[in-house]
Design a protein around this motif. Sequence first.
Motif, PDB file in Angstrom:
ATOM      1  N   ASP A  46      84.889  -7.878  38.161  1.00 19.97           N
ATOM      2  CA  ASP A  46      83.918  -7.749  39.250  1.00 19.97           C
ATOM      3  C   ASP A  46      83.018  -8.972  39.440  1.00 19.97           C
ATOM      4  O   ASP A  46      82.034  -8.903  40.172  1.00 19.97           O
ATOM      5  CB  ASP A  46      83.064  -6.505  39.038  1.00 19.97           C
ATOM      6  N   THR A  57      81.019  -8.637  43.080  1.00 27.14           N
ATOM      7  CA  THR A  57      81.252  -7.609  44.091  1.00 27.14           C
ATOM      8  C   THR A  57      79.969  -6.795  44.262  1.00 27.14           C
ATOM      9  O   THR A  57      79.067  -6.837  43.417  1.00 27.14           O
ATOM     10  CB  THR A  57      82.380  -6.665  43.641  1.00 27.14           C
ATOM     11  N   SER A  60      79.307  -4.340  41.384  1.00 29.31           N
ATOM     12  CA  SER A  60      78.995  -4.894  40.069  1.00 29.31           C
ATOM     13  C   SER A  60      77.579  -4.462  39.675  1.00 29.31           C
ATOM     14  O   SER A  60      76.687  -4.380  40.530  1.00 29.31           O
ATOM     15  CB  SER A  60      79.071  -6.417  40.118  1.00 29.31           C
TER      16      SER A  60
END
Length: 142
Positions: A46, A57, A60
């Motif tokens: 992530d 992301t 995350s």
Amino acid sequence: MEAQELHRGRLIDHLQLVVRDLAASRTFYSAVFDALNVPMGGTAEDYFWADELFVSTADSVAAQGHLTGRHHLAFQAQDRAMVDAFYKAALAHGGTDNGAPGERAYHPGYYAAFVLDPDGNNIEAVFHGDAQRSAASVKITF
């Protein structure tokens, strides 16, 4: 009045970008970092990071579930050729032109290129010219 030493190139401690498509961003930034001779620091499912840039992301833990929106980020280049290489690499790996390599009026010797990354962030590579580069640090009095 207090004198402090300012070290050029270390103004920002770190930046985090939260992106929609981590794979597209990883492809884009890997190519840009290769052109700028910046090694990738690490990756996970992530996120990824290099030097003081952290990209994750929205889901995350570090992102707190929010896209960050459009940002401007400038990377230092060692010379004009590196700015040109950045621009070509960015366009070849998902970037969009936002200002071809060339002199800018910000100060004499300011040579830069601008691209939009896959999330629309304005990414710049800049070479400040030999006069600016030779001033590694300056004293500032407050």
